[in-house]
Design a protein around this motif. Sequence first.
Motif, mmCIF file in Angstrom:
data_model
loop_
_atom_site.group_PDB
_atom_site.id
_atom_site.type_symbol
_atom_site.label_atom_id
_atom_site.label_comp_id
_atom_site.label_asym_id
_atom_site.label_seq_id
_atom_site.Cartn_x
_atom_site.Cartn_y
_atom_site.Cartn_z
ATOM 1 N N UNK A 170 61.509 34.343 67.567
ATOM 2 C CA UNK A 170 62.501 34.680 66.544
ATOM 3 C C UNK A 170 62.271 33.870 65.281
ATOM 4 N N UNK A 171 62.592 34.502 64.145
ATOM 5 C CA UNK A 171 62.542 33.713 62.923
ATOM 6 C C UNK A 171 63.888 33.006 62.804
ATOM 7 N N UNK A 172 63.874 31.822 62.207
ATOM 8 C CA UNK A 172 65.133 31.084 62.079
ATOM 9 C C UNK A 172 65.999 31.816 61.061
ATOM 10 N N UNK A 173 67.144 32.359 61.512
ATOM 11 C CA UNK A 173 67.961 33.129 60.578
ATOM 12 C C UNK A 173 68.619 32.219 59.547
ATOM 13 N N UNK A 174 68.556 32.619 58.284
ATOM 14 C CA UNK A 174 69.103 31.761 57.223
ATOM 15 C C UNK A 174 70.542 32.122 56.845
ATOM 16 N N UNK A 175 71.079 33.170 57.462
ATOM 17 C CA UNK A 175 72.441 33.550 57.103
ATOM 18 C C UNK A 175 73.140 34.249 58.248
ATOM 19 N N UNK A 176 74.425 34.555 58.042
ATOM 20 C CA UNK A 176 75.275 35.230 59.036
ATOM 21 C C UNK A 176 75.360 34.402 60.318
ATOM 22 N N UNK A 177 75.662 35.038 61.461
ATOM 23 C CA UNK A 177 75.724 34.252 62.708
ATOM 24 C C UNK A 177 75.111 34.997 63.886
ATOM 25 N N UNK A 178 73.868 35.476 63.643
ATOM 26 C CA UNK A 178 73.129 36.184 64.700
ATOM 27 C C UNK A 178 71.702 35.660 64.779
ATOM 28 N N UNK A 179 71.180 35.650 66.010
ATOM 29 C CA UNK A 179 69.737 35.452 66.177
ATOM 30 C C UNK A 179 69.195 36.780 66.693
ATOM 31 N N UNK A 180 68.145 37.263 66.041
ATOM 32 C CA UNK A 180 67.515 38.516 66.449
ATOM 33 C C UNK A 180 66.179 38.123 67.093
ATOM 34 N N UNK A 181 66.120 38.253 68.398
ATOM 35 C CA UNK A 181 64.991 37.658 69.124
ATOM 36 C C UNK A 181 64.191 38.714 69.870
ATOM 37 N N UNK A 182 62.867 38.543 69.862
ATOM 38 C CA UNK A 182 61.976 39.487 70.553
ATOM 39 C C UNK A 182 61.946 39.130 72.041
ATOM 40 N N UNK A 183 62.131 40.154 72.859
ATOM 41 C CA UNK A 183 62.144 39.943 74.312
ATOM 42 C C UNK A 183 60.749 39.483 74.759
ATOM 43 N N UNK A 184 60.652 38.392 75.547
ATOM 44 C CA UNK A 184 59.329 37.905 75.984
ATOM 45 C C UNK A 184 58.537 38.983 76.738
ATOM 46 N N UNK A 185 57.213 38.873 76.630
ATOM 47 C CA UNK A 185 56.314 39.887 77.206
ATOM 48 C C UNK A 185 56.506 40.091 78.704
ATOM 49 N N UNK A 186 56.894 39.022 79.419
ATOM 50 C CA UNK A 186 56.995 39.180 80.875
ATOM 51 C C UNK A 186 58.402 39.600 81.339
ATOM 52 N N UNK A 187 59.304 39.870 80.379
ATOM 53 C CA UNK A 187 60.613 40.432 80.738
ATOM 54 C C UNK A 187 60.541 41.957 80.559
ATOM 55 N N UNK A 188 61.587 42.649 81.018
ATOM 56 C CA UNK A 188 61.633 44.105 80.834
ATOM 57 C C UNK A 188 61.521 44.395 79.330
ATOM 58 N N UNK A 189 60.574 45.251 78.938
ATOM 59 C CA UNK A 189 60.304 45.433 77.512
ATOM 60 C C UNK A 189 61.276 46.387 76.819
ATOM 61 N N UNK A 190 61.853 47.312 77.572
ATOM 62 C CA UNK A 190 62.864 48.203 76.991
ATOM 63 C C UNK A 190 64.139 47.366 76.782
ATOM 64 N N UNK A 191 64.523 47.182 75.528
ATOM 65 C CA UNK A 191 65.619 46.238 75.242
ATOM 66 C C UNK A 191 66.954 46.669 75.853
ATOM 67 N N UNK A 192 67.170 47.986 75.965
ATOM 68 C CA UNK A 192 68.430 48.463 76.549
ATOM 69 C C UNK A 192 68.436 48.135 78.048
ATOM 70 N N UNK A 193 67.310 48.417 78.693
ATOM 71 C CA UNK A 193 67.204 48.111 80.132
ATOM 72 C C UNK A 193 67.292 46.606 80.348
ATOM 73 N N UNK A 194 66.686 45.845 79.436
ATOM 74 C CA UNK A 194 66.734 44.378 79.548
ATOM 75 C C UNK A 194 68.179 43.877 79.432
ATOM 76 N N UNK A 195 68.916 44.399 78.436
ATOM 77 C CA UNK A 195 70.310 43.959 78.239
ATOM 78 C C UNK A 195 71.140 44.278 79.488
ATOM 79 N N UNK A 196 70.896 45.452 80.075
ATOM 80 C CA UNK A 196 71.634 45.818 81.293
ATOM 81 C C UNK A 196 71.253 44.912 82.466
ATOM 82 N N UNK A 197 69.965 44.577 82.551
ATOM 83 C CA UNK A 197 69.493 43.730 83.639
ATOM 84 C C UNK A 197 70.079 42.311 83.532
#
Length: 395
Positions: free
Chosen positions: A318-345
Amino acid sequence: MSKEAKMMDIFSAQLKTVTPSPIHTFSEAVDHVPNILKLTIGEPDFNVPEHIKQAAVAAISSDDSHYSVSAGTLALRQAASQFLKRHYDLNYRATTDILITIGATEALYVVLASILDENDEILIPTPAYPVYAQMTRINGGQPVLIDVSDDDFVLTPEKLKQTIATHHHIKAIIINNPSNPTGITYSETQIKALVSVLKDTNILIISDEIYSELTYNGQHESIARYLPEQTVVINGVSKAYAMTGYRIGVLAGPTLLINEFNKVHSFIIMTPSNPAMAAAKVAFSSQESLVSTAKMKQDYQHRRDYLVKALKQLEFECIVPNGAFYVFAKVPDDFIQDDVAFANDLVDKVQLAVVAGAGFGPGGAGYIRVSYAAAMSKLEEAVARLTCYAGIIRK
Ligand SMILES: Cc1ncc(COP(=O)(O)O)c(C=O)c1O
């Protein structure tokens, strides 16, 4: 077919293209999960500072209970005008250039409803706040989603030029600075580069600056400083003063445009609520607010630093966010790659809820948005659960 089912025919063609917010749908769906820890919603966890609350109480006690003018009380418009001048060097006259709206949300709606004819296009750099595209559709327009994930989530002049060259019904562009969901902010140089492309067009810049006070490094830069005649600024009290439920926003722009926006605004809301306006006036104008917001910002920054470090240790990029209050992070390669499936898991395995990135449009797939508008103890628990999840996957 039941009568109720037949009644579904009454809805407009454009409403049929609108889908519910994936963030709220997911966030509500996990509510029933025992022991669920949610970092889903972008809402400050702080209470409204006492001096601001007291202004609302005083307004109620003194029977401030009548309609104001639809633009909002002059006292609040003056406070908003001075706030925009003092903080961002923007020049808007309280009497003619400012409308007080029901949150930034109504300001956005008023602008889109005022400018869109059927199939007009609104440019939206994505990943973006999902409301932009849906509100465009509700008003009969077409969102043109520009994936900016390859450019560190910042819209470049080249990409903007390219998009303008290939679309012929563009009415406006929505620029969200600082950004939900990525937390990026635009530097002066980046803003000037966009201005150099936009100034030769009649494209309206809708600048959503609701997170402007929550910029961690350097000063917030408003694009309106460089192209005021072509820009409308949207701001408000929801985020910086933890006043989401008070529902007060600000729409500022050139007088002629504000006059037109006021037609829609006055017919859909009549006036904002007086106690909320009295509180917002104090939020924008008192010295104590500077102190309370600085304190919240310090806490957010501390939480951000903690969360970014922990996520990186768990191999999220993730890039260090300079504003607001969210981190937008890329799911690691060895986790489920579909972000919706990952969030559910994540919910299934460790009862942790974060938002899947795909819901924020092109460029969001493969990412998650983690809100750090939550107490440190919750963030620590979230990191413990993520570590436990990583342990299960990586064993
Ligand atoms: C980018 C963005 N704009 C606007 C809003 C809505 O703000 P308000 O509560 O003032 O309507 C939000 C709320 O999450 C947001 O993230």
